[in-house]
Design a protein around this motif. Structure first.
Motif, PDB file in Angstrom:
ATOM      1  N   ARG A   1       1.881   7.058  -6.614  1.00  0.00           N
ATOM      2  CA  ARG A   1       0.857   8.045  -6.980  1.00  0.00           C
ATOM      3  C   ARG A   1       1.337   9.463  -6.699  1.00  0.00           C
ATOM      4  O   ARG A   1       1.192  10.365  -7.504  1.00  0.00           O
ATOM      5  CB  ARG A   1      -0.429   7.770  -6.177  1.00  0.00           C
ATOM      6  CG  ARG A   1      -1.391   6.812  -6.855  1.00  0.00           C
ATOM      7  CD  ARG A   1      -2.805   6.989  -6.322  1.00  0.00           C
ATOM      8  NE  ARG A   1      -2.879   6.894  -4.871  1.00  0.00           N
ATOM      9  CZ  ARG A   1      -2.947   5.727  -4.208  1.00  0.00           C
ATOM     10  NH1 ARG A   1      -2.947   4.592  -4.866  1.00  0.00           N
ATOM     11  NH2 ARG A   1      -3.007   5.712  -2.888  1.00  0.00           N
ATOM     12  N   ARG A   2       1.927   9.622  -5.547  1.00  0.00           N
ATOM     13  CA  ARG A   2       2.384  10.968  -5.180  1.00  0.00           C
ATOM     14  C   ARG A   2       3.550  11.408  -6.052  1.00  0.00           C
ATOM     15  O   ARG A   2       3.735  12.590  -6.322  1.00  0.00           O
ATOM     16  CB  ARG A   2       2.776  11.015  -3.705  1.00  0.00           C
ATOM     17  CG  ARG A   2       1.571  11.207  -2.810  1.00  0.00           C
ATOM     18  CD  ARG A   2       1.989  11.538  -1.412  1.00  0.00           C
ATOM     19  NE  ARG A   2       2.898  10.519  -0.872  1.00  0.00           N
ATOM     20  CZ  ARG A   2       3.304  10.488   0.386  1.00  0.00           C
ATOM     21  NH1 ARG A   2       2.898  11.399   1.220  1.00  0.00           N
ATOM     22  NH2 ARG A   2       4.121   9.562   0.822  1.00  0.00           N
TER      23      ARG A   2
ATOM     24  N   GLU B   1       2.328   1.858  -3.420  1.00  0.00           N
ATOM     25  CA  GLU B   1       1.343   2.412  -4.353  1.00  0.00           C
ATOM     26  C   GLU B   1       1.113   3.893  -4.104  1.00  0.00           C
ATOM     27  O   GLU B   1       1.043   4.699  -5.029  1.00  0.00           O
ATOM     28  CB  GLU B   1       0.013   1.640  -4.224  1.00  0.00           C
ATOM     29  CG  GLU B   1       0.028   0.256  -4.878  1.00  0.00           C
ATOM     30  CD  GLU B   1       0.540   0.314  -6.309  1.00  0.00           C
ATOM     31  OE1 GLU B   1       0.024   1.144  -7.093  1.00  0.00           O
ATOM     32  OE2 GLU B   1       1.467  -0.454  -6.653  1.00  0.00           O
ATOM     33  N   GLN B   2       1.010   4.196  -2.829  1.00  0.00           N
ATOM     34  CA  GLN B   2       0.789   5.587  -2.420  1.00  0.00           C
ATOM     35  C   GLN B   2       1.954   6.463  -2.891  1.00  0.00           C
ATOM     36  O   GLN B   2       1.765   7.561  -3.417  1.00  0.00           O
ATOM     37  CB  GLN B   2       0.701   5.611  -0.897  1.00  0.00           C
ATOM     38  CG  GLN B   2      -0.120   6.752  -0.358  1.00  0.00           C
ATOM     39  CD  GLN B   2      -0.201   6.693   1.169  1.00  0.00           C
ATOM     40  OE1 GLN B   2       0.343   5.775   1.786  1.00  0.00           O
ATOM     41  NE2 GLN B   2      -0.850   7.646   1.748  1.00  0.00           N
TER      42      GLN B   2
ATOM     43  N   ASN C   1       0.833  -1.217   0.000  1.00  0.00           N
ATOM     44  CA  ASN C   1       0.000   0.000   0.000  1.00  0.00           C
ATOM     45  C   ASN C   1       0.860   1.256   0.000  1.00  0.00           C
ATOM     46  O   ASN C   1       0.584   2.232  -0.701  1.00  0.00           O
ATOM     47  CB  ASN C   1      -0.926   0.022   1.215  1.00  0.00           C
ATOM     48  CG  ASN C   1      -2.110  -0.912   1.025  1.00  0.00           C
ATOM     49  OD1 ASN C   1      -2.352  -1.383  -0.091  1.00  0.00           O
ATOM     50  ND2 ASN C   1      -2.819  -1.197   2.109  1.00  0.00           N
ATOM     51  N   ARG C   2       1.888   1.196   0.796  1.00  0.00           N
ATOM     52  CA  ARG C   2       2.771   2.362   0.901  1.00  0.00           C
ATOM     53  C   ARG C   2       3.483   2.623  -0.430  1.00  0.00           C
ATOM     54  O   ARG C   2       3.669   3.768  -0.835  1.00  0.00           O
ATOM     55  CB  ARG C   2       3.785   2.137   2.028  1.00  0.00           C
ATOM     56  CG  ARG C   2       4.286   3.436   2.622  1.00  0.00           C
ATOM     57  CD  ARG C   2       4.819   3.263   4.016  1.00  0.00           C
ATOM     58  NE  ARG C   2       5.690   2.089   4.116  1.00  0.00           N
ATOM     59  CZ  ARG C   2       5.971   1.484   5.267  1.00  0.00           C
ATOM     60  NH1 ARG C   2       5.453   1.910   6.388  1.00  0.00           N
ATOM     61  NH2 ARG C   2       6.768   0.448   5.312  1.00  0.00           N
TER      62      ARG C   2
END
Ligand SMILES: [Zn+2]
Length: 798
Positions: free
Chosen positions: A780-781, A776-777, A773-774
């Motif tokens: 995105r950022r 992916e985050q 998850n981290r």
């Protein structure tokens, strides 16, 4: 002067004057009808005006702390009286100019009010003590005397209306009517009555009963008045007897006294304010002027300083800076206020600018001379600014020489069977070449950037001509541990870093902001940055009290050692690759080498990242615009943007950060290479870590986190390393130098591969979800803005 008129006094009488123990003086005044005329010219019914002249004993305690209630204050009543006096001025008086008594009343009333105000002004001095207080008391008393008591004296100076003339007129008339024979006795009695008094009769007119004619009797008198105003004619009730009195003496006395009083009053009115003005000036105005002068001086200093600062800071805000300096003039009080206002405005402006800009901007605004002055405070900084501000090497000349040199390099590489295209490729794996090829690559890298005048430029040469370079490379190779002893920090790593550094410099188009000899210094640094490394990290060296820790005081021990080792080699005459550089450039090259090698200390990573973020923040809008245009139109950066960015990067501070960044970026670039290369370097790195772990175990030391071969999960540690250490820096750098953006692709790819490898070890599902998850985050950022990415506080090695 109001008291020069005497008419009113005849009509004004003091009915009674009562003194009260409380200090009140109540004066009840009434105006009786003028006995000398049939109808009273003025009549004021019983007035209840209460004067409260300033009680002397109160005025003398002006410094006292007791403050009476407002209603008991003198000033309160004087103000009331003053207000009441206003309508008297405009209504009654304007209706009848003859009512001179009322005029005087009004004037007295106003005088009282004025005295109150003056006395209040004198209270300015109440904060004083000693002789100043006594002076203040005197001033007060003079005011009271002048304004209140002098006019009061006037009331008593003249006699009450004397009724004796009327009495005598009636008496003489009565005698004339009833006892005409005794008339002469009566006249004689009259003469005797006034004998020796200051008014006296000098003639009597009688209408005798037996005659219709008036008979005048002259009475012997000291003098007969010449002026008619001195003569008072008093008639009896029936008008049969008329007595002519001389009022010359009292009139004369009145005139003398009046003139004296006018003179005295004028004198007091001039002297008292003068005395008070001097006192107030001495006590209040002089200190205030000193204070203002001080304010003016300080304000002028602030103003000048701020003016100068503002000029440095705000080249593009010149419209906001008022360059008009009014300091030093003495044009009155308003000037100080304006000056202070301007200073405050300017400070506000500076604050606004300072908060909007980074220090690098402020430094950038300085002229060359001022920058030099500031930098000369420290020798290292002075050296830095020299190569920062020195004449840029001509890029055109560099390109020309490179074209010629590349032919020689191509030939040299061909000899060791390395394709030129591989030499210019990011994907090329230095670890895959043999020792001879490695030496050739290192040699070519060094020669490529050597701009010293000792070699033929502009034409193909045999690289063997660079003898000292060959000797230097061999010495550097010999200075590294062999692959078995030091699996990672060996000569292959050194050449790999130098090779990657060159690629990075080219991708970032660093030739636009880093001089050729600085880039040469970077290549030298790369080759020597791990020189003498023996496979143990700083923490081990410190824990074992290694002699190097003693020599370098526990501070960046390995990095200091590598750097010193490098310059020991250069110090050998046959290895002196700096021999042909002039002294200044030699110093600069050494400076850059020391700076960049010391910056490879892993503990400095987050400081460097912070500096890079600051540089990004300083020109955030520019970088954002550049990133956007690159995303839309490819790597062709618009010329004006490219120029502005290069100009910004040429600032000495920014350039220093960038040099360190390039060095460390190349040093930690393994995960930015193709997966095979990435995997190879991770493998040898952990071999070295585990070797150290074995040694730690032997020495019965606590094992470092990454050194325990039984416990470390390599894929997971690599995920951690990329996620927290490599990715933030790479993303940020590729936003500042879009040429580096392609490295990001390999990074994400490798990260994905490491996650796959991690999956094989069946990690805790919860932890796995958290990590993915981290990632992916973060991805995105990364697309939006790199300034949102913050590194962790944990360094997990490389
Ligand atoms: Zn290294």
């Amino acid at each position: 002067m109001f008291w020069s008129s005497i008419d009113w006094q005849r009509k004004l009488a003091a009915r009674f004057i009562r003194f009260r123990s409380a200090g009140f003086v109540t004066v009840e005044l009434s105006l009786p009808p003028n006995p000398g005329s049939q109808a009273p010219s003025c009549y004021v019914p019983h007035t209840d005006r209460r004067f409260r002249p300033p009680p002397a004993h109160r005025q003398t305690t002006v410094a006292g702390t007791d403050s009476p209630p407002e209603v008991r204050r003198l000033s309160f009543w004087t103000d009331i009286v003053g207000i009441l006096s206003v309508p008297l001025d405009y209504t009654i008086i304007s209706q009848s100019a003859k009512r001179a008594g009322l005029v005087q009343m009004t004037k007295i009333v106003k005088l009282g009010a004025r005295a109150g105000r003056l006395a209040r002004m004198a209270k300015l001095l109440r904060f004083l003590s000693g002789s100043y207080l006594r002076k203040a008391m005197k001033v007060n008393l003079v005011i009271i005397f002048m304004a209140i008591l002098l006019p009061l004296i006037e009331f008593f100076r003249f006699p009450m209306q004397d009724h004796s003339p009327h009495y005598w007129a009636d008496h003489v008339e009565g005698i004339l009517e009833n006892y005409p024979d005794d008339i002469f006795d009566a006249v004689r009695d009259l003469q005797q009555f006034y004998d020796g008094l200051h008014i006296f009769p000098f003639a009597v007119d009688l209408y005798m009963a037996n005659s219709s004619q008036m008979v005048r009797f002259d009475i012997p008198a000291p003098s007969v008045p010449v002026r008619s105003s001195d003569i008072e004619v008093v008639a009896g009730r029936n008008g049969l007897a008329t007595i002519h009195f001389s009022f010359r003496t009292p009139n004369l006395q009145k005139a003398i006294v009046t003139i004296s009083m006018i003179f005295f009053s004028v004198l007091l009115m001039i002297l008292a304010p003068a005395a008070m003005s001097r006192t107030v000036g001495h006590l209040v105005l002089a200190p205030m002027e000193d204070l203002l002068a001080c304010v003016r001086k300080v304000a002028a200093q602030i103003f000048d300083s701020v003016e100068r600062l503002a000029l440095y800071f705000v080249q593009d805000h010149t419209d906001m800076v008022d360059t008009h300096v009014e300091a030093g003039s003495n044009a009155g009080f308003g000037r100080e206020i304006r000056l202070l206002t301007k200073v405050l405005t300017k400070l506000g402006l500076l604050n606004q600018i300072a908060s909007a800009k980074r220090p690098v901007d402020e430094f950038e605004q300085l002229g060359q001379g001022q920058r030099r002055l500031l930098l000369d405070y420290t020798t290292p900084a002075a050296l830095r600014h020299q190569h920062t501000l020195g004449k840029e090497d001509s890029l055109e000349q560099e390109v020309e020489e490179y074209d010629a040199l590349s032919e020689s390099i191509g030939q040299a590489l061909e000899k060791v069977e390395i394709q030129e295209s591989d030499f210019d490729s990011w994907e090329f794996n230095v670890a895959s070449v043999n020792p001879g090829q490695r030496l050739a690559i290192a040699h070519c890298l060094l020669v490529l950037y050597d701009s010293s005048p000792g070699f033929p430029h502009g034409k193909p040469v045999d690289l063997k001509g660079y003898k000292c370079h060959v000797a230097f490379i061999k010495a550097v190779e010999a200075g590294h541990g062999d692959d078995q002893t030091v699996p990672y920090h060996n000569f292959t790593h050194a050449v790999d870093v130098a090779f990657t550094l060159r690629r990075t410099l080219l991708m970032a188009q660093a030739e636009h902001f880093i001089n050729l000899h600085e880039r040469f210094a970077l290549i030298v640094s790369a080759l020597g940055h791990d020189l003498g490394h023996f496979g143990h990290n700083d923490a081990f060296i410190l824990a074992t009290n290694h002699e190097l820790a003693l020599r370098y005081n526990d501070i960046s021990v390995l990095e200091n050692f590598h750097c010193a080792s490098l310059f020991e080699i250069i110090a050998q005459p046959d290895c002196d690759i700096l021999v042909h550089f002039n002294k200044m450039k030699k110093n600069e090259i050494r400076m850059v080498c020391v700076e960049t090698i010391l910056s490879t200390d892993p503990s400095k990573h987050f400081d460097r990242y912070g500096q890079l973020q600051s540089a990004y923040g300083a020109k955030k809008q520019l970088f954002e615009y550049m990133t956007k245009s690159v995303a839309e139109e490819g790597l062709e950066i618009p010329e004006e943007i490219g120029k502005e960015v290069a100009e910004f990067f040429r600032n000495s501070d920014v350039k220093s950060v960038l040099r360190d960044f390039f060095m460390c970026f190349a040093d930690c670039s393994n995960a930015l290479k193709p997966w095979v290369t990435c995997q190879y370097w991770a493998d040898v790195l952990f071999q070295e870590f585990f070797k150290q772990g074995d040694r730690e175990r032997e020495l019965k030391m606590p094992l470092q986190q990454l050194n325990d071969r039984a416990r470390v999960n390599v894929p997971f540690s690599q995920i951690h390393h990329i996620q927290f250490f490599l990715a933030p820096q790479t993303i940020l750098a590729s936003r500042m130098m879009p040429g580096l953006v392609s490295c990001e692709d390999y990074m994400w790819e490798n990260l994905h591969k490491w996650v796959q490898k991690w999956e094989e070890s069946q990690p805790d599902p919860e932890k796995y979800t958290e990590v993915t998850n981290r990632i992916e985050q973060m991805k995105r950022r990364a697309v939006t803005t790199p300034s949102n990415i913050h590194g962790p506080s944990l360094y997990l090695g490389h």
